[in-house]
Design a protein around this motif. Structure first.
Motif, PDB file in Angstrom:
ATOM      1  N   PRO A   1     118.449 -47.158  38.187  1.00  0.00           N
ATOM      2  CA  PRO A   1     117.661 -47.934  37.652  1.00  0.00           C
ATOM      3  C   PRO A   1     117.977 -49.362  38.085  1.00  0.00           C
ATOM      4  O   PRO A   1     119.021 -49.602  38.374  1.00  0.00           O
ATOM      5  CB  PRO A   1     118.043 -48.061  36.457  1.00  0.00           C
ATOM      6  CG  PRO A   1     118.674 -46.731  36.209  1.00  0.00           C
ATOM      7  CD  PRO A   1     118.576 -46.175  37.837  1.00  0.00           C
ATOM      8  N   ILE A   2     117.141 -50.536  38.499  1.00  0.00           N
ATOM      9  CA  ILE A   2     117.255 -51.745  38.853  1.00  0.00           C
ATOM     10  C   ILE A   2     118.217 -52.840  37.948  1.00  0.00           C
ATOM     11  O   ILE A   2     117.778 -52.281  35.937  1.00  0.00           O
ATOM     12  CB  ILE A   2     115.485 -52.742  38.360  1.00  0.00           C
ATOM     13  CG1 ILE A   2     114.707 -52.151  40.067  1.00  0.00           C
ATOM     14  CG2 ILE A   2     116.166 -53.736  39.148  1.00  0.00           C
ATOM     15  CD1 ILE A   2     115.662 -52.415  41.126  1.00  0.00           C
ATOM     16  N   TYR A   3     119.498 -53.555  38.518  1.00  0.00           N
ATOM     17  CA  TYR A   3     119.974 -54.130  36.286  1.00  0.00           C
ATOM     18  C   TYR A   3     119.406 -55.277  36.383  1.00  0.00           C
ATOM     19  O   TYR A   3     118.094 -56.022  36.619  1.00  0.00           O
ATOM     20  CB  TYR A   3     121.279 -54.275  38.009  1.00  0.00           C
ATOM     21  CG  TYR A   3     122.297 -55.784  36.692  1.00  0.00           C
ATOM     22  CD1 TYR A   3     123.114 -54.532  35.768  1.00  0.00           C
ATOM     23  CD2 TYR A   3     122.196 -56.770  36.408  1.00  0.00           C
ATOM     24  CE1 TYR A   3     124.059 -54.961  35.511  1.00  0.00           C
ATOM     25  CE2 TYR A   3     123.139 -57.401  35.855  1.00  0.00           C
ATOM     26  CZ  TYR A   3     124.409 -56.214  35.447  1.00  0.00           C
ATOM     27  OH  TYR A   3     125.285 -56.621  34.203  1.00  0.00           O
ATOM     28  N   PRO A   4     119.020 -54.888  34.109  1.00  0.00           N
ATOM     29  CA  PRO A   4     118.301 -55.052  34.158  1.00  0.00           C
ATOM     30  C   PRO A   4     118.534 -56.901  34.397  1.00  0.00           C
ATOM     31  O   PRO A   4     117.153 -57.627  34.119  1.00  0.00           O
ATOM     32  CB  PRO A   4     118.562 -55.350  32.608  1.00  0.00           C
ATOM     33  CG  PRO A   4     119.301 -54.160  32.225  1.00  0.00           C
ATOM     34  CD  PRO A   4     119.733 -53.791  33.431  1.00  0.00           C
ATOM     35  N   GLY A   5     119.610 -57.236  34.279  1.00  0.00           N
ATOM     36  CA  GLY A   5     119.967 -58.695  34.678  1.00  0.00           C
ATOM     37  C   GLY A   5     120.530 -59.764  33.467  1.00  0.00           C
ATOM     38  O   GLY A   5     119.603 -60.906  32.974  1.00  0.00           O
ATOM     39  N   LEU A   6     120.061 -59.039  32.503  1.00  0.00           N
ATOM     40  CA  LEU A   6     120.611 -59.594  30.621  1.00  0.00           C
ATOM     41  C   LEU A   6     121.465 -60.932  31.219  1.00  0.00           C
ATOM     42  O   LEU A   6     121.645 -61.437  29.808  1.00  0.00           O
ATOM     43  CB  LEU A   6     120.648 -59.000  29.934  1.00  0.00           C
ATOM     44  CG  LEU A   6     120.025 -57.389  29.389  1.00  0.00           C
ATOM     45  CD1 LEU A   6     119.932 -56.692  28.754  1.00  0.00           C
ATOM     46  CD2 LEU A   6     118.513 -58.102  29.937  1.00  0.00           C
TER      47      LEU A   6
ATOM     48  N   PHE B   1     119.586 -48.549  29.385  1.00  0.00           N
ATOM     49  CA  PHE B   1     118.848 -49.329  29.178  1.00  0.00           C
ATOM     50  C   PHE B   1     117.706 -49.260  29.635  1.00  0.00           C
ATOM     51  O   PHE B   1     116.733 -49.106  28.459  1.00  0.00           O
ATOM     52  CB  PHE B   1     119.708 -50.651  29.873  1.00  0.00           C
ATOM     53  CG  PHE B   1     118.502 -51.664  29.360  1.00  0.00           C
ATOM     54  CD1 PHE B   1     118.431 -52.946  27.877  1.00  0.00           C
ATOM     55  CD2 PHE B   1     117.088 -51.975  30.221  1.00  0.00           C
ATOM     56  CE1 PHE B   1     117.894 -53.892  28.246  1.00  0.00           C
ATOM     57  CE2 PHE B   1     116.346 -53.292  30.213  1.00  0.00           C
ATOM     58  CZ  PHE B   1     116.551 -54.003  29.217  1.00  0.00           C
ATOM     59  N   ALA B   2     117.561 -48.261  30.910  1.00  0.00           N
ATOM     60  CA  ALA B   2     116.420 -48.141  31.649  1.00  0.00           C
ATOM     61  C   ALA B   2     115.788 -47.076  30.205  1.00  0.00           C
ATOM     62  O   ALA B   2     114.326 -47.060  30.078  1.00  0.00           O
ATOM     63  CB  ALA B   2     116.463 -47.452  32.982  1.00  0.00           C
ATOM     64  N   SER B   3     116.605 -45.977  29.368  1.00  0.00           N
ATOM     65  CA  SER B   3     115.806 -44.614  29.483  1.00  0.00           C
ATOM     66  C   SER B   3     115.530 -45.629  28.086  1.00  0.00           C
ATOM     67  O   SER B   3     114.320 -44.784  27.442  1.00  0.00           O
ATOM     68  CB  SER B   3     116.371 -43.803  28.888  1.00  0.00           C
ATOM     69  OG  SER B   3     117.058 -43.488  29.948  1.00  0.00           O
ATOM     70  N   LEU B   4     116.186 -46.907  26.781  1.00  0.00           N
ATOM     71  CA  LEU B   4     115.718 -46.711  25.876  1.00  0.00           C
ATOM     72  C   LEU B   4     114.007 -47.785  26.296  1.00  0.00           C
ATOM     73  O   LEU B   4     112.976 -47.689  25.363  1.00  0.00           O
ATOM     74  CB  LEU B   4     117.251 -47.816  25.403  1.00  0.00           C
ATOM     75  CG  LEU B   4     115.780 -48.432  24.127  1.00  0.00           C
ATOM     76  CD1 LEU B   4     115.664 -47.028  22.964  1.00  0.00           C
ATOM     77  CD2 LEU B   4     117.451 -49.220  23.650  1.00  0.00           C
ATOM     78  N   HIS B   5     114.584 -48.502  26.924  1.00  0.00           N
ATOM     79  CA  HIS B   5     113.152 -49.173  27.075  1.00  0.00           C
ATOM     80  C   HIS B   5     111.418 -47.896  27.500  1.00  0.00           C
ATOM     81  O   HIS B   5     110.789 -48.654  27.216  1.00  0.00           O
ATOM     82  CB  HIS B   5     113.798 -49.744  29.281  1.00  0.00           C
ATOM     83  CG  HIS B   5     111.492 -50.280  29.291  1.00  0.00           C
ATOM     84  ND1 HIS B   5     111.366 -51.487  28.921  1.00  0.00           N
ATOM     85  CD2 HIS B   5     111.079 -50.403  30.392  1.00  0.00           C
ATOM     86  CE1 HIS B   5     110.279 -52.431  29.728  1.00  0.00           C
ATOM     87  NE2 HIS B   5     110.259 -51.356  30.308  1.00  0.00           N
ATOM     88  N   GLU B   6     111.704 -46.802  28.145  1.00  0.00           N
ATOM     89  CA  GLU B   6     110.925 -46.320  28.780  1.00  0.00           C
ATOM     90  C   GLU B   6     110.724 -45.448  27.617  1.00  0.00           C
ATOM     91  O   GLU B   6     109.243 -45.316  27.214  1.00  0.00           O
ATOM     92  CB  GLU B   6     111.493 -45.511  29.839  1.00  0.00           C
ATOM     93  CG  GLU B   6     111.469 -45.639  31.005  1.00  0.00           C
ATOM     94  CD  GLU B   6     112.794 -45.081  31.915  1.00  0.00           C
ATOM     95  OE1 GLU B   6     112.288 -45.048  33.080  1.00  0.00           O
ATOM     96  OE2 GLU B   6     113.247 -43.999  31.793  1.00  0.00           O
ATOM     97  N   GLU B   7     111.326 -45.264  26.265  1.00  0.00           N
ATOM     98  CA  GLU B   7     110.919 -44.230  25.618  1.00  0.00           C
ATOM     99  C   GLU B   7     110.192 -45.549  24.682  1.00  0.00           C
ATOM    100  O   GLU B   7     109.267 -44.718  24.007  1.00  0.00           O
ATOM    101  CB  GLU B   7     112.694 -44.861  24.758  1.00  0.00           C
ATOM    102  CG  GLU B   7     112.137 -43.945  23.319  1.00  0.00           C
ATOM    103  CD  GLU B   7     113.008 -43.275  22.766  1.00  0.00           C
ATOM    104  OE1 GLU B   7     113.485 -43.521  21.511  1.00  0.00           O
ATOM    105  OE2 GLU B   7     114.739 -42.583  22.933  1.00  0.00           O
ATOM    106  N   ARG B   8     110.523 -46.635  24.555  1.00  0.00           N
ATOM    107  CA  ARG B   8     109.722 -47.793  23.541  1.00  0.00           C
ATOM    108  C   ARG B   8     108.618 -48.461  24.382  1.00  0.00           C
ATOM    109  O   ARG B   8     107.661 -47.979  23.728  1.00  0.00           O
ATOM    110  CB  ARG B   8     111.045 -49.094  23.095  1.00  0.00           C
ATOM    111  CG  ARG B   8     112.017 -48.576  22.474  1.00  0.00           C
ATOM    112  CD  ARG B   8     112.822 -49.661  22.115  1.00  0.00           C
ATOM    113  NE  ARG B   8     113.898 -50.012  21.120  1.00  0.00           N
ATOM    114  CZ  ARG B   8     114.731 -50.802  21.095  1.00  0.00           C
ATOM    115  NH1 ARG B   8     114.759 -52.174  21.117  1.00  0.00           N
ATOM    116  NH2 ARG B   8     115.819 -50.158  20.073  1.00  0.00           N
ATOM    117  N   GLU B   9     108.238 -48.282  26.182  1.00  0.00           N
ATOM    118  CA  GLU B   9     107.200 -48.788  26.375  1.00  0.00           C
ATOM    119  C   GLU B   9     106.809 -47.289  26.877  1.00  0.00           C
ATOM    120  O   GLU B   9     105.181 -48.292  27.372  1.00  0.00           O
ATOM    121  CB  GLU B   9     108.059 -49.960  27.342  1.00  0.00           C
ATOM    122  CG  GLU B   9     109.069 -50.920  27.131  1.00  0.00           C
ATOM    123  CD  GLU B   9     108.289 -51.879  25.914  1.00  0.00           C
ATOM    124  OE1 GLU B   9     106.838 -52.136  25.848  1.00  0.00           O
ATOM    125  OE2 GLU B   9     108.647 -52.581  25.165  1.00  0.00           O
TER     126      GLU B   9
END
Length: 303
Positions: A133-138, A113-121
């Motif tokens: 990576p901090i837990y997203p808390g979804l 999830f963190a990697s995908l966020h970094e790629e997108r953002e």
């Protein structure tokens, strides 16, 4: 020591999952010496919740090494594996207060999830002081019905602290007394840096953060003396103390004993053990000098 002054309590708390090395010896000596110097008590705690890696054989070797070093605790060691009920009670209190929730994402899923966020953002995902990576808390706000259904279906999970709700409950500045830099000073705690930390797993009713906080309170520890690498964790422990109504000890985070490569000594990377040094002819006094301490422990003051 004044007859009316409460007796100070120090503890050495290793995990019996390998042989003691110089870094452990330094921390054990320091706790022992500080307790002796003030007429306090020196305790041994065995942090053995990882039953796969912590074995009776390694525990026996650890205790034997401490005896050889001349470090005798004031009472039999506390084994965390014998006190799961204490941690379960603390976890239940946090659940009842609405401060813990089942997190269903695995560590691999969090990293993805963190990697995908970094790629997108195009910007890094926040990480805790250990670099994870901090837990997203979804799944933080799932309904009780959905949580029960997913647990009943056998989905893996870990109980996590709802950091946002915990800090709202706290409602003020959190600090602790730290003397590792010399004179005692108040240090501001920042548990939010850790995000929604793990409190327990589905098959294990505790974690390092929860068990160490509960143990220090139940053992009456007044002075936590441990390596500087654990300084960031103190913020989480102070928060749990406030949430659970537990006493606050003083803290002293000491420098680490480093290897020739300048890195922290590690059992997993083959750091020379105290046992091997003894077999090579070194004495406990030699070990004390190697870690920068006087060759003899201080004399206990008269009461």
């Amino acid at each position: 020591m004044s007859a009316s002054a409460p007796r100070r309590v120090f503890r050495f708390a290793p995990s019996p999952n390998g042989l003691l090395h110089l870094g452990h010896a330094y921390s054990a000596f320091l706790n022992h010496d500080l307790a002796l110097a003030c007429g306090g008590r020196f305790l041994l705690r065995l942090e053995d919740i990882d039953r796969a890696r912590c074995t009776p054989e390694l525990e026996a070797r650890l205790i034997g090494d401490l005896e050889w070093l001349g470090l005798a605790p004031a009472e039999p060691p506390r084994r965390q594996s014998e006190h799961f009920a204490d941690y379960e009670a603390a976890l239940e209190a946090l659940r009842d207060a609405g401060l813990a929730y089942p997190g269903f994402m695995t560590r691999g899923e969090v990293r993805a999830f963190a990697s995908l966020h970094e790629e997108r953002e195009g910007r890094p995902w926040p990480r805790d002081p250990d670099g994870a990576p901090i837990y997203p808390g979804l799944d933080r706000d799932l309904s009780p019905t959905e949580r029960r259904a997913r647990i009943a279906a056998g989905e893996g999970f870990a109980w996590r602290l709802d950091m946002r709700a915990a800090l709202d409950r706290l409602g003020g500045v959190l600090s602790f007394t730290e003397s590792g830099g010399g004179e005692p000073a108040e240090v501001r705690a920042d548990p939010a840096l850790w995000g929604d930390v793990v409190l327990a797993r589905r098959d294990l009713p505790t974690s390092y953060h929860l068990s160490v906080t509960v143990d220090d309170a139940l053992q009456g520890v007044t002075d936590v003396v441990r390596g500087r690498d654990l300084l960031p964790s103190t913020s989480v422990h102070r928060l749990l103390q406030e949430l659970l109504g537990l006493a606050q000890p003083r803290y002293h985070h000491h420098d680490l004993i480093l290897g020739e490569d300048g890195r922290k000594l590690s059992k997993s990377e083959g750091a020379a053990s105290v046992r091997a040094l003894g077999a090579a002819g070194l004495t406990p006094a030699d070990i004390r000098r190697m870690v920068g301490l006087p060759s003899q422990a201080p004399v206990m003051p008269r009461s």
